[in-house]
Write a protein that holds these residues in place. Structure first.
Motif, short mmCIF file in Angstrom:
data_model
loop_
_atom_site.label_atom_id
_atom_site.label_comp_id
_atom_site.label_asym_id
_atom_site.label_seq_id
_atom_site.Cartn_x
_atom_site.Cartn_y
_atom_site.Cartn_z
N VAL A 44 3.63 -2.00 14.26
CA VAL A 44 3.10 -1.21 13.14
C VAL A 44 1.77 -0.57 13.54
O VAL A 44 1.51 0.61 13.23
CB VAL A 44 2.92 -2.11 11.90
CG1 VAL A 44 2.20 -1.35 10.78
CG2 VAL A 44 4.27 -2.61 11.41
N ALA A 45 0.92 -1.32 14.26
CA ALA A 45 -0.36 -0.78 14.70
C ALA A 45 -0.17 0.38 15.68
O ALA A 45 -0.89 1.38 15.64
CB ALA A 45 -1.20 -1.88 15.33
N LEU A 66 3.95 1.55 5.32
CA LEU A 66 3.50 0.23 5.76
C LEU A 66 2.34 0.34 6.75
O LEU A 66 1.37 -0.42 6.67
CB LEU A 66 4.66 -0.53 6.40
CG LEU A 66 4.34 -1.92 6.95
CD1 LEU A 66 3.89 -2.85 5.81
CD2 LEU A 66 5.55 -2.51 7.68
N SER A 93 -1.32 -1.25 6.10
CA SER A 93 -1.86 -2.23 7.03
C SER A 93 -3.18 -1.77 7.63
O SER A 93 -4.15 -2.54 7.74
CB SER A 93 -0.84 -2.51 8.15
OG SER A 93 -1.34 -3.43 9.09
N TRP A 125 0.79 3.49 13.78
CA TRP A 125 -0.39 4.10 13.15
C TRP A 125 -1.26 4.82 14.18
O TRP A 125 -1.74 5.93 13.94
CB TRP A 125 -1.19 3.03 12.42
CG TRP A 125 -2.43 3.56 11.77
CD1 TRP A 125 -3.72 3.44 12.21
CD2 TRP A 125 -2.51 4.30 10.54
NE1 TRP A 125 -4.60 4.06 11.34
CE2 TRP A 125 -3.88 4.61 10.31
CE3 TRP A 125 -1.56 4.74 9.62
CZ2 TRP A 125 -4.30 5.32 9.19
CZ3 TRP A 125 -1.99 5.46 8.52
CH2 TRP A 125 -3.33 5.74 8.31
N GLY A 127 -6.10 -1.91 5.15
CA GLY A 127 -6.36 -3.20 4.52
C GLY A 127 -5.86 -3.30 3.10
O GLY A 127 -6.28 -4.18 2.33
N THR A 176 -2.96 -4.16 2.18
CA THR A 176 -2.01 -5.26 2.03
C THR A 176 -2.46 -6.42 2.90
O THR A 176 -3.02 -6.23 3.98
CB THR A 176 -0.59 -4.83 2.44
OG1 THR A 176 0.31 -5.94 2.29
CG2 THR A 176 -0.53 -4.35 3.88
N THR A 177 -2.23 -7.62 2.39
CA THR A 177 -2.56 -8.83 3.15
C THR A 177 -1.29 -9.47 3.70
O THR A 177 -1.31 -10.62 4.14
CB THR A 177 -3.29 -9.84 2.25
OG1 THR A 177 -2.48 -10.13 1.10
CG2 THR A 177 -4.62 -9.26 1.79
N ASP A 214 1.51 -10.82 5.95
CA ASP A 214 1.54 -11.30 7.33
C ASP A 214 2.70 -10.63 8.05
O ASP A 214 3.87 -10.96 7.82
CB ASP A 214 1.69 -12.82 7.35
CG ASP A 214 1.68 -13.39 8.78
OD1 ASP A 214 1.45 -12.60 9.72
OD2 ASP A 214 1.94 -14.60 8.93
N LEU A 215 2.41 -9.70 8.95
CA LEU A 215 3.44 -8.95 9.65
C LEU A 215 3.98 -9.70 10.86
O LEU A 215 4.99 -9.29 11.44
CB LEU A 215 2.90 -7.59 10.09
CG LEU A 215 2.34 -6.69 8.99
CD1 LEU A 215 1.87 -5.37 9.58
CD2 LEU A 215 3.36 -6.46 7.89
N GLU A 222 3.36 -6.83 13.79
CA GLU A 222 2.04 -6.22 13.59
C GLU A 222 1.69 -5.24 14.71
O GLU A 222 1.16 -4.16 14.46
CB GLU A 222 0.98 -7.31 13.51
CG GLU A 222 -0.42 -6.76 13.21
CD GLU A 222 -1.43 -7.86 12.95
OE1 GLU A 222 -2.59 -7.53 12.69
OE2 GLU A 222 -1.05 -9.06 13.01
#
Length: 325
Positions: free
Chosen positions: A100-101, A80, A84, A104, A87, A89-90, A92-93, A97
């Motif tokens: 997840v960021a 995931l 994310s 990463w 880009g 996947t679009t 809406d997390l 979000e």
């Protein structure tokens, strides 16, 4: 064989909390700092048939983590985060979000999929990804674990009302305990407890992401496993049935944590376990889940089952790669 009931999110959370407590008991405060101060010295190998209680508790947590790997918790979050960030996947997390960021952004600081696979293979003989030809693998672990679980499960086979199952059954348990402890001592190393802490923290972070209400809403999911399945489908990967892996991981963690409590008594003559002890039920659960996994693997001959989805690309630089085990 009866189907294994799905595991609830709360039960998984409780299992992770147990694993975290075991790791906390395995890593004494200040030990990491002390090791840093020792410098470059030769540390003698531990005796082949000895492993301390702290290391066994760390191994118990790592066993749960090893089975949660094919269940897909950490791989789903890695997937995931990659989707994310690139880009792809679009979706809406929502409030997930930021989590997840963050995952990463710190991906290079975590134990990679390849490193986890190699580590679990060296400890327990299992790996969900391709392993190097020269990679260490504990081929004997599952046989030793099966012998212990069977000896516990059959404790009352000849008991005639004896709450400890009789001397012959206790002798079988004692021999199985010694064999498994020796196997784990030979397979594990000094970094085990620290790797356990890192991987259990990764599981907690991953569980917080897949369990986030906004992510559940985005996938129309009832629980974390629906989220994991949704992520796999978004990445065009074949979803995995997680239930038997989670049940086996929980049961195996219970059995190995019990080893930590009684390993130093295995050379004596006193009974190690009673018929009604919780570890006996855990041993039965481990056997049932292992059989279920074997049947599902043998019965799935689809191309997707034969070819596992590729793991995420290795980090550009990982501090864990140089640690080995």
């Amino acid at each position: 064989m009866s189907a294994i009931a799905p595991i609830a999110d709360a039960q998984l959370g409780a299992a992770l909390s147990t694993g975290e407590r075991l790791v906390a008991r395995a890593t004494a405060p200040g030990l990491a700092f002390a090791l840093d101060q020792l410098g470059d010295i030769d540390i003698p190998d531990a005796a082949a048939d000895r492993v301390d209680k702290a290391q066994l508790r760390a191994l118990a947590s790592l066993y749960l983590a090893a089975d949660l790997e094919p269940a897909g918790i950490i791989p789903a979050v890695e997937t995931l985060a990659g989707l994310s960030a690139t880009g792809a996947t679009t979706l809406d997390l929502g409030g997930a979000e930021k989590l997840v960021a963050t995952w990463w952004r710190h991906r290079n600081e975590r134990v990679s999929a390849a490193e986890r696979g190699a580590f679990f293979s060296r400890l327990f003989g299992t790996s969900t990804g391709p392993a190097a030809a020269d990679a260490d693998r504990n081929f004997q672990f599952e046989d030793r674990m099966l012998e212990l679980c069977e000896s516990l499960y059959k404790l009352d086979a000849l008991s005639a009302g004896d709450p400890y199952g009789g001397s012959a059954q206790q002798a079988r348990v004692r021999a199985a305990v010694r064999a498994l402890v020796q196997n784990l001592a030979q397979a594990s190393g000094g970094i085990t407890a620290f790797m356990a802490g890192e991987i259990v923290q990764m599981l907690k972070d991953a569980f917080a992401i897949v369990g986030h209400p906004d992510l559940r809403h985005a996938f129309g999911a009832r629980d974390v496993w629906d989220v994991v399945t949704g992520i796999a489908r978004a990445a065009h990967q074949q979803p995995v049935q997680p239930t038997p892996y989670v049940h086996r991981g929980k049961a195996g963690m219970t059995v190995i944590a019990w080893l930590a409590d009684i390993a130093d008594q295995a050379s004596g003559a006193a009974p190690l376990v009673a018929v009604g002890d919780a570890v006996v039920g855990a041993a039965a659960d481990w056997i049932e889940a292992t059989l279920s996994i074997g049947e599902s693997v043998a019965g799935d001959s689809s191309p997707a089952a034969a070819i596992a989805p590729p793991p995420p690309p290795p980090p550009a630089s990982s501090a864990w790669a140089a640690l080995g085990g």
